[in-house]
Design a protein around this motif. Structure first.
Motif, mmCIF file in Angstrom:
data_model
loop_
_atom_site.group_PDB
_atom_site.id
_atom_site.type_symbol
_atom_site.label_atom_id
_atom_site.label_comp_id
_atom_site.label_asym_id
_atom_site.label_seq_id
_atom_site.Cartn_x
_atom_site.Cartn_y
_atom_site.Cartn_z
ATOM 1 N N SER A 280 0.849 -1.194 0.000
ATOM 2 C CA SER A 280 0.000 0.000 0.000
ATOM 3 C C SER A 280 0.879 1.236 0.000
ATOM 4 O O SER A 280 2.082 1.170 0.272
ATOM 5 C CB SER A 280 -0.943 0.016 1.214
ATOM 6 O OG SER A 280 -0.294 0.533 2.357
ATOM 7 N N ARG A 301 4.610 5.630 -0.690
ATOM 8 C CA ARG A 301 5.024 4.402 -0.008
ATOM 9 C C ARG A 301 6.080 4.740 1.035
ATOM 10 O O ARG A 301 7.191 5.169 0.710
ATOM 11 C CB ARG A 301 5.565 3.403 -1.020
ATOM 12 C CG ARG A 301 5.848 2.032 -0.421
ATOM 13 C CD ARG A 301 5.505 0.947 -1.400
ATOM 14 N NE ARG A 301 5.976 -0.362 -0.980
ATOM 15 C CZ ARG A 301 5.320 -1.163 -0.144
ATOM 16 N NH1 ARG A 301 4.163 -0.764 0.381
ATOM 17 N NH2 ARG A 301 5.797 -2.341 0.175
ATOM 18 N N ASP A 305 5.320 1.125 5.391
ATOM 19 C CA ASP A 305 4.624 0.286 4.408
ATOM 20 C C ASP A 305 5.533 -0.839 3.921
ATOM 21 O O ASP A 305 5.111 -1.997 3.789
ATOM 22 C CB ASP A 305 4.188 1.127 3.203
ATOM 23 C CG ASP A 305 3.087 2.112 3.537
ATOM 24 O OD1 ASP A 305 2.266 1.804 4.417
ATOM 25 O OD2 ASP A 305 3.040 3.183 2.908
#
Length: 580
Positions: A280, A301, A305
C-alpha cells in the motif's frame, strides 16, 4: 466466457482476473484461484520491464493456465509504429495457434488487422483506449471486440449504467496501482524522459515530488469493501493490477478476492489489513468509485509500508486451489499477408485543412496571421472560432448535454469538430446537425495515432484529418501514410487528471515548471517547454509533412500572433523549445 451485456451477468460472480509478470507469479495466481490470468511477451506489452515470457514460455504458460481451469489473456497493448504492425500481427497469429484465449489490445489499427486476418481471435480493449462509455462499447463491438476494460475514473453510478447499457462485457480494475492521468492520455514520461507510457516504458513521473509535495501520487485502488455491489452491477471481470509485483503479492491479493467472491461478501477489517500489508501507499483509495475525489486519494510508499510488506511476505502460506482443466481448442493456422499495403487516398475530402490551431478561449485567436481553422473547447465556443473540441471524457450521463451544446454550436457557425475519444465516433457522424451543416470531423492527438493503419481506420469512421501522436519522430511521422497533421507548435498536454491537482503549476526538484490549467474534464498538466518547428519547415517538407497543428495554452492574443508570424517567417525561437 462469451461476450454479453451486464444485464445477463447481474448477480453472477464475475471472473477474477490476476496479473503475472513472471512464471512464479503465474503459478501464484493459479494457486490462489484466479479464473483467468493476463501476461505479456517480450515485446508489444505495456509492462515491458516485467520479467515477462518468451515465446516458448508463453506456450507453456497458456497450457498451464488451461490445465488449471483458467483462461489466458495476452497483452499486446502498446501503440505500434508502422514498422511494427506486421511483426505484431505475426505474433498475434502465433498466440492464436498457441491457444491464447484473448488478446488485450490498445492500438486501433492493429485491432482491425487482427480481426481481418484472425477473425476468431477474441479481442479485449485495453484501458489504454480510454473507453468509458456505452458509446465506446458500441463502437468497439462494431470493430470486433468482445470485452472492454473500462476507465478507472468512473463512479459507481457511471459503472452501473455502463454495465447495463454496454453490448460488450465490461472488465474493471478493482485493486492495484492507479495512474493519476486518465489512462491512455499521459505523455509525461514520453515528453520529459523519452520513455513512453503508451509504449510500455513509463518512468512514473507522477510518483515524483512537485511543489515540495506529492500531488500526483495516488494511493492504490482497492474495491474489496464493495464486492457485493460489483457482483450486483453485472461486471464480467474484476481485474487486479500488478504485473510488476512479486509472486507473494499476486497470491495474497488474488486469494483474498477469491474468498470474497466465493462467499459473496465485502472485505472485513482483517482482510483489509492483510491487503495493506501486501502493498500500500499509506492505505488505499476508492475515491473515484465512491465519489470521494479529493486529497485523501493521495499517498506515497513509506518505510513503514515497506516493513509491513516484508513481514507479510514471510508469513504468507500458499494453498493451491484445484480446478477442472479447460479443453484445448483445435485452431487452424491463420493466413497472413506478406506485407501491409498502405491505404491509398486518391481523393482526400475537400474540407481537409492544411493549418489548424487550438485555443483555450476565443480571446486568444489573433486577427492577423489567423490560422485556416481555429478551434476552442466546446464549452467555450461563442461563435468566433471555426470549430470546437469535444471533451475527451463524456460519461453516459453527460452525453445528452454535450450533444445539445454541439447542436447549438453548429447552428451558430461551427464548421469543424475535433474528436477526442473513439466513443464519440459511435454517434457523431450520424448527428442531423453534423450532416445538415456539413461539419467536418477532425481527429485530436488524444486518439493516439502511431501508424498508418490507425489513421486509415479513423478515416473510414469519418475523420477527415487527424493529429498524429506528439511522441513520434520525424522518420516515424514520414512513415505514416494518409491525412495526418503534425503538432509544430505548443505546449503538449502531458496529463489529463480527473482529480483536481490544486495548484496552477507543478515545480519539480530541478525547478522545472509545468503549467496546470483547468478544463471541463479535470486539470491538464502542460509541458514545461513548447514544441517549435518554425525554423525547420524545409526539414518538415523533406519528410513529406504538409499539414500542421498549433496548440495555444497560456499565450494571450498578441503572443499567439507573434508566434504565427515567426512561424510564417521561418524565424528561430528566442525561448526554450522542444524539437520533434
Amino acid at each position: 466466457m462469451t461476450a454479453q451485456s451486464g444485464k445477463n451477468l447481474k448477480n453472477r460472480a464475475p471472473e477474477l482476473l490476476s496479473p503475472a509478470g513472471s512464471h512464479k507469479a503465474l503459478a501464484a495466481a493459479l494457486d490462489a484461484g484466479a479464473d483467468a490470468v493476463y501476461f505479456g511477451g517480450s515485446a508489444f506489452n505495456a509492462r515491458i520491464n516485467a520479467a515477462n515470457f518468451d515465446e516458448g514460455a508463453i506456450v507453456a504458460a497458456i497450457a498451464e493456465c488451461h490445465a488449471n481451469g483458467a483462461r489466458a489473456y495476452i497483452t499486446v497493448n502498446t501503440q505500434l509504429y508502422d514498422r511494427e504492425v506486421l511483426p505484431a500481427l505475426k505474433y498475434a497469429a502465433f498466440l492464436y495457434e498457441s491457444g491464447a484465449d484473448a488478446l488485450i489490445v490498445a492500438d486501433l489499427g492493429f485491432s482491425a488487422l487482427v480481426k481481418k486476418h484472425i477473425p476468431d481471435f477474441e479481442l479485449h480493449a485495453s484501458t489504454q483506449m480510454t473507453a468509458h462509455s456505452a458509446s465506446a462499447a458500441r463502437l468497439l463491438k462494431e470493430i470486433g471486440f468482445s470485452r472492454m476494460v473500462c476507465a478507472r475514473e468512473l463512479s459507481e453510478t457511471q459503472l452501473r449504467r455502463l454495465c447495463a447499457e454496454s453490448p460488450l462485457e465490461i472488465e474493471m480494475f478493482v485493486h492495484g496501482a492507479y495512474c493519476v492521468s486518465v489512462s491512455g492520455q499521459c505523455e509525461f514520461s514520453a515528453m520529459i524522459g523519452k520513455r513512453s507510457g503508451n509504449r510500455g516504458l513509463c518512468a512514473q513521473p507522477c510518483r515524483m515530488a512537485y511543489n515540495g509535495r506529492y500531488p500526483l501520487s495516488l494511493k492504490d485502488l482497492c474495491l474489496a469493501p464493495h464486492i457485493t455491489k460489483l457482483i450486483g452491477m453485472g461486471a464480467a471481470s474484476l481485474k487486479i493490477e500488478g504485473r510488476m509485483k512479486p509472486p507473494g503479492y499476486v497470491y495474497g491479493v488474488t486469494s483474498i478476492y477469491r474468498r470474497l467472491l466465493d462467499e459473496r461478501r465485502d472485505a472485513n477489517d482483517e482482510e483489509m489489513t492483510q491487503l495493506a500489508a501486501l502493498f500500500s501507499r499509506g492505505g488505499f483509495t476508492d475515491g473515484y468509485f465512491a465519489g470521494k475525489v479529493n486529497r485523501s486519494m493521495l499517498g506515497i510508499r513509506s518505510e513503514a509500508d515497506k516493513e509491513n510488506s516484508r513481514e507479510a511476505k514471510e508469513a504468507l502460506k500458499r494453498v493451491s486451489v484445484s480446478r477442472e482443466p479447460l479443453k484445448a481448442e483445435k485452431r487452424s493456422t491463420p493466413v497472413l499477408p506478406d506485407s501491409i499495403i498502405p491505404r491509398e487516398y486518391p481523393a482526400l475530402r475537400n474540407e481537409t485543412p492544411k493549418i489548424t490551431a487550438e485555443f483555450l478561449s476565443e480571446d486568444q485567436i489573433p486577427q492577423k496571421y489567423r490560422p485556416e481553422v481555429c478551434l476552442v473547447p466546446l464549452e467555450r465556443y461563442e461563435g468566433g472560432a471555426d470549430g470546437v473540441i469535444l471533451p475527451p471524457i463524456i460519461p453516459d450521463n453527460d452525453l445528452d448535454s454535450v450533444r445539445s451544446a454541439l447542436e447549438s454550436a453548429a447552428a451558430r457557425g461551427a464548421k469543424y469538430v475535433s474528436v477526442t475519444n473513439i466513443g464519440q465516433l459511435d454517434w457523431l457522424p450520424d448527428e442531423p446537425h453534423i450532416k445538415k451543416n456539413r461539419v467536418t470531423l477532425l481527429g485530436s492527438f488524444r486518439l493516439n495515432v502511431f501508424n498508418s493503419e490507425t489513421l486509415a481506420r479513423l478515416y473510414d469512421m469519418g475523420i477527415s484529418c487527424c493529429e498524429l501522436s506528439p511522441e513520434l519522430t520525424l522518420p516515424q511521422l514520414r512513415d505514416i501514410k494518409g491525412p495526418g497533421r503534425v503538432i509544430v507548435y505548443g505546449r503538449v498536454p502531458l496529463m489529463l487528471c480527473a482529480k483536481k491537482i490544486g495548484a496552477k503549476e507543478l515545480k519539480d526538484r530541478k525547478n522545472v515548471v509545468f503549467p496546470v490549467i483547468e478544463s471541463s474534464c479535470g486539470d491538464i498538466v502542460y509541458n514545461s517547454v513548447v514544441t517549435y518547428m518554425g525554423d525547420r519547415r524545409a526539414e518538415l517538407r523533406k519528410y513529406g509533412l504538409s499539414r500542421f497543428h498549433f496548440i495555444f495554452s497560456d499565450e494571450n492574443r498578441a503572443e499567439a500572433e507573434a508566434i504565427l508570424e515567426a512561424y510564417r517567417s521561418g524565424l528561430s525561437a528566442n525561448f526554450p523549445i522542444r524539437r520533434i
